[in-house]
Design a protein around this motif. Sequence first.
Motif, PDB file in Angstrom:
ATOM      1  N   HIS A  41       9.702 -67.857   0.742  1.00 25.48           N
ATOM      2  CA  HIS A  41       9.085 -69.093   0.260  1.00 25.48           C
ATOM      3  C   HIS A  41       8.945 -70.065   1.418  1.00 25.48           C
ATOM      4  CE1 HIS A  41       9.691 -67.667  -3.806  1.00 25.48           C
ATOM      5  NE2 HIS A  41      10.908 -67.319  -3.435  1.00 25.48           N
ATOM      6  N   ASP A  42       7.867 -70.826   1.413  1.00 30.05           N
ATOM      7  CA  ASP A  42       7.621 -71.745   2.526  1.00 30.05           C
ATOM      8  C   ASP A  42       8.407 -73.033   2.323  1.00 30.05           C
ATOM      9  OD1 ASP A  42       6.009 -69.784   3.494  1.00 30.05           O
ATOM     10  OD2 ASP A  42       4.137 -70.706   2.792  1.00 30.05           O
ATOM     11  N   ARG A  43       9.721 -72.860   2.237  1.00 28.91           N
ATOM     12  CA  ARG A  43      10.591 -74.029   2.027  1.00 28.91           C
ATOM     13  C   ARG A  43      11.748 -73.964   2.993  1.00 28.91           C
ATOM     14  NH1 ARG A  43      12.582 -74.267  -3.849  1.00 28.91           N
ATOM     15  NH2 ARG A  43      14.341 -75.252  -2.792  1.00 28.91           N
ATOM     16  N   VAL A  44      12.089 -75.129   3.560  1.00 32.90           N
ATOM     17  CA  VAL A  44      13.194 -75.156   4.526  1.00 32.90           C
ATOM     18  C   VAL A  44      14.513 -74.938   3.782  1.00 32.90           C
ATOM     19  CG1 VAL A  44      14.451 -76.591   6.176  1.00 32.90           C
ATOM     20  CG2 VAL A  44      11.960 -76.671   6.097  1.00 32.90           C
ATOM     21  N   LEU A  45      15.279 -73.976   4.261  1.00 35.84           N
ATOM     22  CA  LEU A  45      16.601 -73.716   3.677  1.00 35.84           C
ATOM     23  C   LEU A  45      17.637 -74.544   4.441  1.00 35.84           C
ATOM     24  CD1 LEU A  45      18.459 -72.119   1.819  1.00 35.84           C
ATOM     25  CD2 LEU A  45      18.417 -70.254   3.478  1.00 35.84           C
ATOM     26  N   TYR A  46      17.635 -74.386   5.754  1.00 37.30           N
ATOM     27  CA  TYR A  46      18.501 -75.236   6.558  1.00 37.30           C
ATOM     28  C   TYR A  46      17.850 -75.588   7.881  1.00 37.30           C
ATOM     29  CZ  TYR A  46      20.350 -70.523   8.026  1.00 37.30           C
ATOM     30  OH  TYR A  46      20.520 -69.233   8.427  1.00 37.30           O
ATOM     31  N   SER A  47      18.440 -76.588   8.524  1.00 34.25           N
ATOM     32  CA  SER A  47      17.922 -77.021   9.819  1.00 34.25           C
ATOM     33  C   SER A  47      19.036 -76.885  10.838  1.00 34.25           C
ATOM     34  CB  SER A  47      17.499 -78.488   9.758  1.00 34.25           C
ATOM     35  OG  SER A  47      16.215 -78.585   9.236  1.00 34.25           O
ATOM     36  N   LEU A  48      18.746 -76.219  11.934  1.00 33.93           N
ATOM     37  CA  LEU A  48      19.740 -76.089  12.994  1.00 33.93           C
ATOM     38  C   LEU A  48      19.535 -77.273  13.935  1.00 33.93           C
ATOM     39  CD1 LEU A  48      19.317 -72.249  13.528  1.00 33.93           C
ATOM     40  CD2 LEU A  48      21.171 -73.403  12.315  1.00 33.93           C
ATOM     41  N   ILE A  49      20.511 -78.157  13.956  1.00 28.59           N
ATOM     42  CA  ILE A  49      20.385 -79.390  14.737  1.00 28.59           C
ATOM     43  C   ILE A  49      21.200 -79.223  16.019  1.00 28.59           C
ATOM     44  CG2 ILE A  49      20.621 -81.895  14.716  1.00 28.59           C
ATOM     45  CD1 ILE A  49      18.985 -81.113  12.347  1.00 28.59           C
ATOM     46  N   PHE A  50      20.480 -79.251  17.124  1.00 23.76           N
ATOM     47  CA  PHE A  50      21.101 -79.076  18.440  1.00 23.76           C
ATOM     48  C   PHE A  50      21.221 -80.443  19.106  1.00 23.76           C
ATOM     49  CE2 PHE A  50      20.111 -78.772  23.014  1.00 23.76           C
ATOM     50  CZ  PHE A  50      21.216 -78.061  23.446  1.00 23.76           C
ATOM     51  N   ALA A  51      22.359 -80.701  19.722  1.00 21.15           N
ATOM     52  CA  ALA A  51      22.507 -81.982  20.434  1.00 21.15           C
ATOM     53  C   ALA A  51      23.130 -81.735  21.803  1.00 21.15           C
ATOM     54  CB  ALA A  51      23.370 -82.944  19.625  1.00 21.15           C
ATOM     55  N   LEU A 101      33.204 -83.863  19.821  1.00 19.64           N
ATOM     56  CA  LEU A 101      31.828 -84.000  20.307  1.00 19.64           C
ATOM     57  C   LEU A 101      31.662 -85.055  21.402  1.00 19.64           C
ATOM     58  CD1 LEU A 101      29.842 -83.673  16.953  1.00 19.64           C
ATOM     59  CD2 LEU A 101      30.670 -81.882  18.489  1.00 19.64           C
ATOM     60  N   ARG A 102      32.599 -86.019  21.454  1.00 22.43           N
ATOM     61  CA  ARG A 102      32.455 -87.100  22.452  1.00 22.43           C
ATOM     62  C   ARG A 102      32.829 -86.657  23.850  1.00 22.43           C
ATOM     63  NH1 ARG A 102      31.492 -92.560  22.382  1.00 22.43           N
ATOM     64  NH2 ARG A 102      30.307 -92.877  20.488  1.00 22.43           N
ATOM     65  N   ARG A 103      33.362 -85.474  23.976  1.00 22.97           N
ATOM     66  CA  ARG A 103      33.758 -84.993  25.297  1.00 22.97           C
ATOM     67  C   ARG A 103      32.537 -85.046  26.220  1.00 22.97           C
ATOM     68  NH1 ARG A 103      38.091 -82.281  25.554  1.00 22.97           N
ATOM     69  NH2 ARG A 103      37.239 -81.247  27.353  1.00 22.97           N
ATOM     70  N   LYS A 104      32.815 -85.228  27.506  1.00 20.24           N
ATOM     71  CA  LYS A 104      31.710 -85.459  28.451  1.00 20.24           C
ATOM     72  C   LYS A 104      30.747 -84.262  28.505  1.00 20.24           C
ATOM     73  CE  LYS A 104      31.064 -86.783  33.246  1.00 20.24           C
ATOM     74  NZ  LYS A 104      31.562 -85.926  34.307  1.00 20.24           N
ATOM     75  N   ASN A 105      31.295 -83.070  28.640  1.00 19.71           N
ATOM     76  CA  ASN A 105      30.451 -81.884  28.783  1.00 19.71           C
ATOM     77  C   ASN A 105      30.516 -81.065  27.503  1.00 19.71           C
ATOM     78  OD1 ASN A 105      29.771 -82.326  31.623  1.00 19.71           O
ATOM     79  ND2 ASN A 105      31.971 -82.087  31.886  1.00 19.71           N
ATOM     80  N   CYS A 106      29.706 -81.482  26.557  1.00 19.04           N
ATOM     81  CA  CYS A 106      29.791 -80.842  25.239  1.00 19.04           C
ATOM     82  C   CYS A 106      28.412 -80.782  24.602  1.00 19.04           C
ATOM     83  CB  CYS A 106      30.738 -81.661  24.363  1.00 19.04           C
ATOM     84  SG  CYS A 106      30.867 -81.026  22.691  1.00 19.04           S
ATOM     85  N   GLU A 107      28.142 -79.676  23.940  1.00 17.71           N
ATOM     86  CA  GLU A 107      26.917 -79.548  23.146  1.00 17.71           C
ATOM     87  C   GLU A 107      27.310 -79.039  21.767  1.00 17.71           C
ATOM     88  OE1 GLU A 107      24.178 -76.922  25.137  1.00 17.71           O
ATOM     89  OE2 GLU A 107      23.558 -78.502  26.519  1.00 17.71           O
ATOM     90  N   VAL A 108      26.425 -79.252  20.808  1.00  9.36           N
ATOM     91  CA  VAL A 108      26.723 -78.773  19.452  1.00  9.36           C
ATOM     92  C   VAL A 108      25.464 -78.202  18.813  1.00  9.36           C
ATOM     93  CG1 VAL A 108      26.328 -81.057  18.380  1.00  9.36           C
ATOM     94  CG2 VAL A 108      27.793 -79.417  17.226  1.00  9.36           C
ATOM     95  N   LEU A 109      25.665 -77.181  17.993  1.00 10.53           N
ATOM     96  CA  LEU A 109      24.604 -76.699  17.101  1.00 10.53           C
ATOM     97  C   LEU A 109      25.174 -76.818  15.695  1.00 10.53           C
ATOM     98  CD1 LEU A 109      21.729 -75.456  17.061  1.00 10.53           C
ATOM     99  CD2 LEU A 109      22.806 -73.222  16.867  1.00 10.53           C
ATOM    100  N   PHE A 110      24.544 -77.635  14.885  1.00 11.27           N
ATOM    101  CA  PHE A 110      25.064 -77.967  13.556  1.00 11.27           C
ATOM    102  C   PHE A 110      24.076 -77.436  12.529  1.00 11.27           C
ATOM    103  CE2 PHE A 110      26.286 -80.190   9.874  1.00 11.27           C
ATOM    104  CZ  PHE A 110      27.458 -80.904  10.065  1.00 11.27           C
ATOM    105  N   ASN A 111      24.562 -76.607  11.636  1.00  9.05           N
ATOM    106  CA  ASN A 111      23.684 -76.106  10.583  1.00  9.05           C
ATOM    107  C   ASN A 111      23.687 -77.100   9.435  1.00  9.05           C
ATOM    108  OD1 ASN A 111      22.254 -74.771   8.669  1.00  9.05           O
ATOM    109  ND2 ASN A 111      23.287 -72.802   8.947  1.00  9.05           N
ATOM    110  N   PHE A 112      22.614 -77.855   9.348  1.00 13.40           N
ATOM    111  CA  PHE A 112      22.465 -78.898   8.328  1.00 13.40           C
ATOM    112  C   PHE A 112      21.812 -78.248   7.114  1.00 13.40           C
ATOM    113  CE2 PHE A 112      19.997 -82.456   6.487  1.00 13.40           C
ATOM    114  CZ  PHE A 112      20.969 -83.432   6.392  1.00 13.40           C
ATOM    115  N   MET A 113      22.588 -78.165   6.037  1.00 14.33           N
ATOM    116  CA  MET A 113      22.114 -77.420   4.855  1.00 14.33           C
ATOM    117  C   MET A 113      21.074 -78.257   4.101  1.00 14.33           C
ATOM    118  SD  MET A 113      23.491 -74.738   5.276  1.00 14.33           S
ATOM    119  CE  MET A 113      24.259 -73.464   4.476  1.00 14.33           C
ATOM    120  N   PHE A 114      19.880 -78.292   4.653  1.00 11.30           N
ATOM    121  CA  PHE A 114      18.878 -79.238   4.164  1.00 11.30           C
ATOM    122  C   PHE A 114      18.607 -79.099   2.672  1.00 11.30           C
ATOM    123  CE2 PHE A 114      14.510 -80.135   2.997  1.00 11.30           C
ATOM    124  CZ  PHE A 114      14.526 -81.508   3.192  1.00 11.30           C
TER     125      PHE A 114
END
Length: 387
Positions: free
Chosen positions: A243-253, A155-168
């Motif tokens: 159900h109105d409950r968060v299952l996971y959050s897609l975290i983009f950086a 992830l520390r690479r200069k030209n890099c992006e990530v989408l991380f599925n955070f299992m909330f």
Amino acid sequence: MARDKASYLGREQAFVKHYLLETYLERLFQITASRFDQIVYVDGYSGPWQSQGQSLEDTSFCIALSALRKAKSFQAARGKAIQVHAHLVEKSPRAYRLLETITPKFPDVRISTYKADFRSQSKAIAAQIPEGAFTFVLIDPKGWRINTAELAPLLRRKNCEVLFNFMFDFVNRAASMTEAPTVAGINELIPGGEWREQLAALTATGATPAERKQILIGAFSQGLADIGNFKFVAETPVLRPLHDRVLYSLIFATKKARGLEVFRDCQLLALTEQSKIRGEAKLRDISTKANQFEMFGSVTEMAPDDTLLDLPAEIRRAEATLMSLIPLTPDSVAYGDVWPQVLASHVVRRMHVGQMAAQMRTKGQLRFEGWPPRKRTPDDEYRVSRI
Ligand SMILES: C[S@@+](CC[C@H](N)C(=O)[O-])C[C@H]1O[C@@H](n2cnc3c(N)ncnc32)[C@H](O)[C@@H]1O
């Protein structure tokens, strides 16, 4: 792009994830292919997982490979040859056998597959990526046992992006557990910060689910930003279909304001799709329970579920943030330094910020230097101050 909703019945959350991924990757690879000679996609937890598509088209890796192919052929038609490389990791031998079948279908993409635990491979994959390449990383595990710090080489690479599925949903439960392995595991996932103390303080006074989520997602986002040296992090909550409950959050950086700009465009589209598909799922559920199948066809068309984003309210909040970022005249700031900060805090598009800035100028609340006649929204280099 028309993703087949029928293959996502009962797992509408995967539709939202794939819709966002497809919409964003198509635009991202299109943009980066014109600037970079090499694009690399890393899928740490490839699957296939619960795929219903005949050709695995409802999988993250197939979505990414198709987007890579499109970007490559678009550039080729304009005389530019780019190299595209996908690293696909899958631990389960059964899923891996299916994953391997994808390679001959994409002869124009270099594909490296690994039957392995991603956590033991990420460093070696990072070492293979050429210095000047643009890299997009998808981390979409079934659980949460990941040491986020170990992703640093990638992830520390200069030209890099990530989408991380955070299992909330799972993390939220595990965060309150006291068994030593669970505590250690969650600390590796969310390194640093005072989130445990904050959660404890809130729990003592009766925390709402939204407050717990804000603390956990905030701490994870900060940890991810620190580890990858990311400038902007944006969260997309994905709810359980019925159900109105968060299952996971897609975290983009991302490290670039432009990345955030394009992501917000795609995120708003995905949130709209999420409202639609959840509304349809809920109505389908009601009509199935009521055994009113004849009703079903007509109601699925008209059932958006509006629990997700109140865009007008978000725009109002963004207006307040925009004002707070602009100094009082005679001080001023470049508009290009302001709008990314608004997008970083609010789920709005760059276009919305430009429009609100123009309205504030018309109302006499803001002064812009260098704004020519007939220009509708500001350019980055205009200096702006509050009157
Ligand atoms: C949620 S699924 C991925 C779905 C896929 N990204 C998609 O959207 O189509 C997670 C996958 O990761 C695999 N997996 C689990 N632990 C793993 C690990 N440590 N390393 C690599 N793969 C793993 C599982 O077998 C499963 O296929």
